[in-house]
Design an enzyme around this catalytic site. Structure first.
Site, PDB file in Angstrom:
ATOM      1  N   ASN A 120     -10.226   5.797   1.520  1.00 22.09           N
ATOM      2  CA  ASN A 120      -9.239   5.566   0.480  1.00 22.09           C
ATOM      3  C   ASN A 120      -9.267   6.718  -0.524  1.00 22.09           C
ATOM      4  OD1 ASN A 120      -7.510   3.188   0.527  1.00 22.09           O
ATOM      5  ND2 ASN A 120      -9.400   1.981   0.576  1.00 22.09           N
ATOM      6  N   GLU A 122       0.841  -1.208   0.000  1.00 25.40           N
ATOM      7  CA  GLU A 122       0.000   0.000   0.000  1.00 25.40           C
ATOM      8  C   GLU A 122       0.874   1.256   0.000  1.00 25.40           C
ATOM      9  OE1 GLU A 122      -2.598   1.680  -0.198  1.00 25.40           O
ATOM     10  OE2 GLU A 122      -4.385   0.482   0.123  1.00 25.40           O
ATOM     11  N   ASP A 155     -10.032   1.919  -4.688  1.00 22.57           N
ATOM     12  CA  ASP A 155      -9.071   1.904  -3.583  1.00 22.57           C
ATOM     13  C   ASP A 155      -8.219   3.165  -3.675  1.00 22.57           C
ATOM     14  OD1 ASP A 155      -7.085   1.032  -1.611  1.00 22.57           O
ATOM     15  OD2 ASP A 155      -7.859  -0.981  -1.901  1.00 22.57           O
TER      16      ASP A 155
END
Length: 302
Positions: A153, A23, A209
């Site tokens: 997100n 991430e 996302d």
């Protein structure tokens, strides 16, 4: 309308060691280095693409996002709160304790604006209601922007800093706000794009996302479980779709000397054996070249 006039760009693994859940990719132009995190792996990673040199730092809890610190190193949004990572010594120093119940909530996804504010949201792990939110970490204090979400997100800003984007992944929804950089406030919330939430529907394309904005103001979004990234106009129109060799992209960043290398983190943790066989690069950091450069990332300024 999706651009299908050109063949898909070649996609490679920028770093072949898979993460559990990669991430928050972050291009550090001054270092010519790419940073990212592995959330359940509890680590921050750095890669110098030219030399292939890699380094990592273990974290005491799950990191949810990273940004550059104006005085060097990184700000790491840990489950327990904000911390400063000295990337020269490896020292980790607390900056601010988390304002939420850390047994059910943690930080997740964020980015700095041009004034040095670190906007970072949270994920409500029971996922049964919108008990997460978006916080603004500014001048060593934290304020709640009151953007209710289940999983925060996709925080990103237009090149002129007049728009702020924010997605709620489980709701399959991306919102856009008018943003006032002088005051650090966002208003006039409206829908940028709503995606189909029916996972059983034919052609299900995933849920939004992490994201980044390019120099033309287009919003690039990783579609988790969709195996693709999308380039959206500021009005929410799909301008381009790129299929990926990983089903669960998580976030992306523009890097390289010309900011035309797109780096994409992906997830491996919790995926089925069949999916991993079909998508062997799951968990890897992917890279590909794009036509439109991105924007430089701003640093947190205390």
């Amino acid at each position: 309308m999706t651009d299908t006039s050109l063949p898909p760009p070649p996609i490679a693994a920028a770093f072949e060691q898979p993460m559990l859940l990669g991430e928050s990719p972050l291009w550090h132009a001054e270092e010519a280095a790419l940073y990212w995190i592995d959330i359940p792996g509890k680590a921050v990673h750095r890669l110098h693409p030219e030399s292939g040199r890699h380094q990592s730092w273990p974290m005491p809890q799950e990191p949810g996002a990273i940004v550059k610190h104006a005085r060097g190193g990184l700000v790491v949004a840990l489950r327990s709160g904000m911390a400063h990572l000295d990337t020269e010594t490896g020292a980790l120093s607390p900056l601010l304790a988390a304002p939420y119940d850390t047994t059910r909530i943690r930080f997740n996804d964020g980015r700095c604006d041009a004034d040095g504010r670190f906007w970072c949201g949270t994920i409500y792990e029971p996922r049964d209601r919108e008990a997460g939110t978006l916080y603004c970490f500014e001048r060593n204090s934290l304020r709640d922007a009151h953007h209710p979400v289940t999983t925060s997100n996709g925080v990103a800003f237009s090149p002129d800093q007049r728009l702020m984007y924010h997605s709620n992944t489980p709701a399959h929804r991306i919102n856009v706000y008018d943003y006032d950089l002088a005051t650090g406030t966002a208003g006039n919330c409206r829908l940028l794009r709503q995606f189909d939430a029916d996972k059983g529907a034919p052609g299900y394309g995933g849920r939004p996302d992490g994201a980044a904005v390019d120099s033309e103001g287009a919003y690039w979004c990783a579609m988790f479980e969709g195996g693709r990234v999308l380039r959206l106009s500021p009005q929410g129109e799909i301008l381009k779709e790129i299929r990926l060799p990983a089903r669960c992209p998580t976030m992306l960043a523009f890097g390289g000397a010309d900011l035309r290398t797109l780096y994409i983190t992906t997830a491996r943790n919790g995926r089925s054996e069949g999916e991993l066989q079909q998508y062997p690069l799951s968990g890897c950091v992917l890279s590909l070249r794009v036509d439109v450069p991105g924007c430089l990332e701003y640093s947190y300024r205390p």
